[in-house]
Motif scaffolding. Structure first.
Motif, PDB file in Angstrom:
ATOM      1  N   ARG A  30       0.843  -1.200   0.000  1.00 37.64           N
ATOM      2  CA  ARG A  30       0.000   0.000   0.000  1.00 37.64           C
ATOM      3  C   ARG A  30       0.877   1.248   0.000  1.00 37.64           C
ATOM      4  O   ARG A  30       1.827   1.337   0.780  1.00 37.64           O
ATOM      5  N   GLU A  32       0.519   5.702  -0.174  1.00 41.17           N
ATOM      6  CA  GLU A  32      -0.360   6.873  -0.129  1.00 41.17           C
ATOM      7  C   GLU A  32       0.503   8.123  -0.173  1.00 41.17           C
ATOM      8  O   GLU A  32       1.456   8.256   0.600  1.00 41.17           O
ATOM      9  N   THR A  50      -2.724   3.651  -3.472  1.00 46.50           N
ATOM     10  CA  THR A  50      -2.551   2.528  -4.397  1.00 46.50           C
ATOM     11  C   THR A  50      -2.348   1.240  -3.612  1.00 46.50           C
ATOM     12  O   THR A  50      -1.601   1.218  -2.634  1.00 46.50           O
ATOM     13  N   ARG A  51      -3.037   0.200  -4.040  1.00 51.55           N
ATOM     14  CA  ARG A  51      -2.967  -1.112  -3.398  1.00 51.55           C
ATOM     15  C   ARG A  51      -2.566  -2.167  -4.428  1.00 51.55           C
ATOM     16  O   ARG A  51      -3.053  -2.173  -5.558  1.00 51.55           O
ATOM     17  N   ASP A  52      -1.683  -3.080  -4.016  1.00 50.63           N
ATOM     18  CA  ASP A  52      -1.352  -4.222  -4.856  1.00 50.63           C
ATOM     19  C   ASP A  52      -2.504  -5.223  -4.796  1.00 50.63           C
ATOM     20  O   ASP A  52      -2.751  -5.843  -3.758  1.00 50.63           O
ATOM     21  N   GLU A  65       1.869  -2.644 -13.714  1.00 48.72           N
ATOM     22  CA  GLU A  65       1.170  -1.593 -12.968  1.00 48.72           C
ATOM     23  C   GLU A  65      -0.340  -1.789 -12.978  1.00 48.72           C
ATOM     24  O   GLU A  65      -1.064  -1.131 -12.208  1.00 48.72           O
ATOM     25  N   ARG A  68      -2.591  -3.335  -9.809  1.00 52.30           N
ATOM     26  CA  ARG A  68      -2.820  -2.456  -8.658  1.00 52.30           C
ATOM     27  C   ARG A  68      -4.168  -1.767  -8.810  1.00 52.30           C
ATOM     28  O   ARG A  68      -4.666  -1.585  -9.908  1.00 52.30           O
ATOM     29  N   SER A  70      -6.263   1.803  -7.467  1.00 47.52           N
ATOM     30  CA  SER A  70      -5.988   3.134  -6.922  1.00 47.52           C
ATOM     31  C   SER A  70      -7.282   3.897  -6.683  1.00 47.52           C
ATOM     32  O   SER A  70      -8.304   3.654  -7.337  1.00 47.52           O
ATOM     33  N   TYR A  71      -7.218   4.818  -5.740  1.00 45.88           N
ATOM     34  CA  TYR A  71      -8.341   5.736  -5.525  1.00 45.88           C
ATOM     35  C   TYR A  71      -7.809   7.049  -4.962  1.00 45.88           C
ATOM     36  O   TYR A  71      -6.701   7.112  -4.416  1.00 45.88           O
ATOM     37  N   ARG A 129      -9.427  -0.054 -13.155  1.00 38.90           N
ATOM     38  CA  ARG A 129      -8.118  -0.666 -13.368  1.00 38.90           C
ATOM     39  C   ARG A 129      -7.552  -0.320 -14.747  1.00 38.90           C
ATOM     40  O   ARG A 129      -6.336  -0.197 -14.927  1.00 38.90           O
ATOM     41  N   CYS A 132      -4.695   2.270 -15.747  1.00 37.51           N
ATOM     42  CA  CYS A 132      -3.263   2.032 -15.597  1.00 37.51           C
ATOM     43  C   CYS A 132      -2.524   2.209 -16.920  1.00 37.51           C
ATOM     44  O   CYS A 132      -1.289   2.359 -16.945  1.00 37.51           O
ATOM     45  N   LEU A 464      -4.984  11.004 -10.626  1.00 36.17           N
ATOM     46  CA  LEU A 464      -5.910  10.108 -11.329  1.00 36.17           C
ATOM     47  C   LEU A 464      -6.911  11.042 -12.011  1.00 36.17           C
ATOM     48  O   LEU A 464      -7.705  11.694 -11.344  1.00 36.17           O
TER      49      LEU A 464
END
Length: 560
Positions: A30, A32, A50-52, A65, A68, A70-71, A129, A132, A464
């Motif tokens: 993670r 941030e 972002t999280r794996d 990439e 992952r 993201s938000y 997703r 990316c 984003l």
């Protein structure tokens, strides 16, 4: 609550100092990080998380990439740093061709307003997703240098930025993997992200309010009834047990597409399997929803660049237009969006590139409700000035576009277009709060609610972005197939959505959508709001001193 909100509005956003994001506790997989903003709402901390979360082993080859999720996260500078300690968290799914950055305005407005009452809300905007694949290198670098040439040189001229050259827009084999990024994977991504960020299901159920804008409402409708383990007897994993309520921003939270008064019937179950197989073949051939012009990766990035030009130099003249590449996609897009009539579209004369206009006026021409012909791309940002204008009759005359035959898909505002193409006539932009009763019969002060500066920064500043380059066709196909085997295997709780309170905010000039059918739905129409205004309206857009209604209603809903 409503009275308290109204009485406090005059104190909002005054004398608030900026705060920087505190680093989050390290957690494997993670990250941030904070990002800057020129928004006047400075009491809100904005970060990208972002999280794996790898795709399943059956996924087609894809960039690393893309394993992952993201938000964007907004929280009050005066509130807790840990999400689990927030009073409520609003989680939003974006619309079609829309990314997480589109929510920057409404998120800041809502979080800041709530904080004035000692209520600590967070707002999370999810990013699909498929985003990316986007390359924001040029835009990010131009924000740092303050020079539009940094971005246009990168995207149009092959210039190197930070050791990288733009590789072009992904196509062919590079996008094949998106054919599996449909409804099932999109909902799974939301479910996995919510569980990772808030592991306690009881906390999610108590604190999360789930919803979205535009297409995001329909995605939320499916999420509510989705069973993630495929076993209807175990309901802790059901979508309706991950949230405490639903909110819709110029959309409707329901299953199945339709317009107000027009329901698209479900595909008969006996042929649903065959229809789904056909859609899978179409999706294989067209994994990304794109058209030869107007809607495709290059043109959605063009909107971000238009926002960037207006953000860096609002009064600069033709900065982006003069740098645009001369190719069929750009030329046809400009003719489709900016031609005053069919003759101008067919002949290319006058050429939209020959109009002399400030960067803000160009952005207004592309997205304002008095110019942009498509309702789902309209915001109420002010009005063009500086030269003569005339009725804009393309792609449809107002009498048809605003009448029953238009089905509400073209907005409710009269369309106008500049009529003098001369270097001596420079068209400028009146911002929403500069429009008066005498500006033009085509507009009025009560119907203008979004600042052109707010729209510009929202299009280019969030990491984003606002516009989505690669929208998976699979989602569009799935949303029309409520009886398809892949849908019915997981959509096992069709009435789960009716168990929780719902707030539906609809723009008077927005997309005309049917009712949700939920007995717990509170539906409110906002006068003067077009489709994008629900996420971009200025915090001070109500000239009578009352609070901006989208954020005020969301705060009220969150504190019930």
């Amino acid at each position: 609550m409503r009275g308290r909100v109204a009485s406090a509005v005059c104190a909002l956003l005054v004398g608030v100092s900026a705060a920087s994001a505190a680093p989050a506790a390290a957690e494997p997989g993670r990250t941030e990080s904070g990002y800057g903003s020129s928004s006047p709402v400075t009491s809100v901390i904005s970060t990208v998380v972002t999280r794996d979360v790898p795709l399943p082993p059956t996924a087609l080859p894809h960039p690393p990439e893309c394993d992952r999720l993201s938000y964007l996260r907004w929280r009050s500078a005066s509130g807790p740093s840990e999400s689990a300690a927030a009073d409520r968290i609003l989680v939003a799914q974006p619309g079609i061709f829309e990314g997480a950055g589109a929510f920057d305005g409404v998120a800041r407005n809502t979080v800041a307003l709530a904080a004035r009452f000692g209520i600590h809300l967070e707002f999370w905007a999810l990013d699909r997703r498929s985003n990316c694949l986007e390359d924001h290198t040029g835009t990010r670098a131009a924000l740092a240098t303050g020079d539009l040439d940094t971005a246009t040189g990168y995207y149009f001229g092959g210039a190197e930025v930070d050791g990288r050259r733009f590789a072009g827009y992904a196509d062919g084999a590079a996008t094949d993997w998106l054919r599996d990024q449909g409804l099932e994977q999109t909902l799974r991504d939301q479910y996995d992200l919510l569980r990772l960020e808030l592991p306690d299901q009881r906390v999610r159920q108590r604190k999360l309010l789930c919803g979205g804008h535009s297409l995001g409402g329909f995605l939320t409708g499916y999420f509510a009834g989705w069973d993630f383990d495929g076993n209807p007897a175990t309901t802790d994993d059901a979508g309706y047990n991950q949230c405490g309520g639903w909110f819709a921003l110029d959309t409707v939270i329901r299953v199945g597409l339709g317009l107000r008064g027009i329901d698209i019937p479900a595909i008969p179950p006996e042929i649903a399997g065959g229809v789904e197989n056909l859609s899978l073949q179409l999706d294989t051939a067209l994994p990304v929803l794109r058209l030869p012009a107007v809607i495709n990766p290059e043109t959605t990035n063009l909107l971000a660049l238009a926002g960037l030009a207006a953000r860096l130099a609002p009064d600069g003249v033709n900065d982006l237009v003069s740098r645009l590449p001369d190719n069929p996609n750009i030329d046809l897009t400009l003719r489709t969006l900016l031609s005053q009539n069919a003759a101008a579209f067919l002949t290319g004369s006058p050429d939209a590139r020959d109009l002399t206009a400030t960067n803000e006026a160009v952005l207004g021409a592309l997205l304002d409700d008095n110019s942009q012909p498509l309702g789902f791309l309209q915001a109420s940002t002010g009005f063009v000035t500086g030269g003569p204008t005339g009725p804009k009759d393309f792609p449809l005359p107002d009498a048809i576009a605003r009448g029953p035959l238009g089905f509400g898909g073209f907005g409710d505002a009269p369309k106008v277009s500049p009529t003098r193409y001369s270097p001596d006539t420079v068209y400028r932009w009146l911002d929403w709060d500069e429009v008066t009763a005498s500006t033009s019969p085509a507009t009025n002060p009560g119907s203008e609610v979004t600042s052109i500066a707010q729209l510009a920064r929202t299009l280019c500043e969030p990491p984003l972005d606002f516009t989505e380059w690669y929208f998976p066709s699979r989602i569009a196909f799935d949303l029309q197939q409520t009886t398809a085997p892949s849908i019915t295997a997981h959509h096992l709780h069709p009435r789960g959505i009716d168990t929780l309170p719902m707030l539906t905010l609809q723009g008077s000039g927005g997309i005309p959508l049917p009712d949700s059918g939920s007995p717990l739905d509170t539906r409110i129409e906002l006068a003067g709001y077009n489709h994008l205004d629900l996420v971009t309206a200025d915090p001070d857009s109500r000239r009578d001193g009352s609070p901006e209604p989208v954020s005020a209603r969301l705060v009220e809903f969150a504190t019930r």
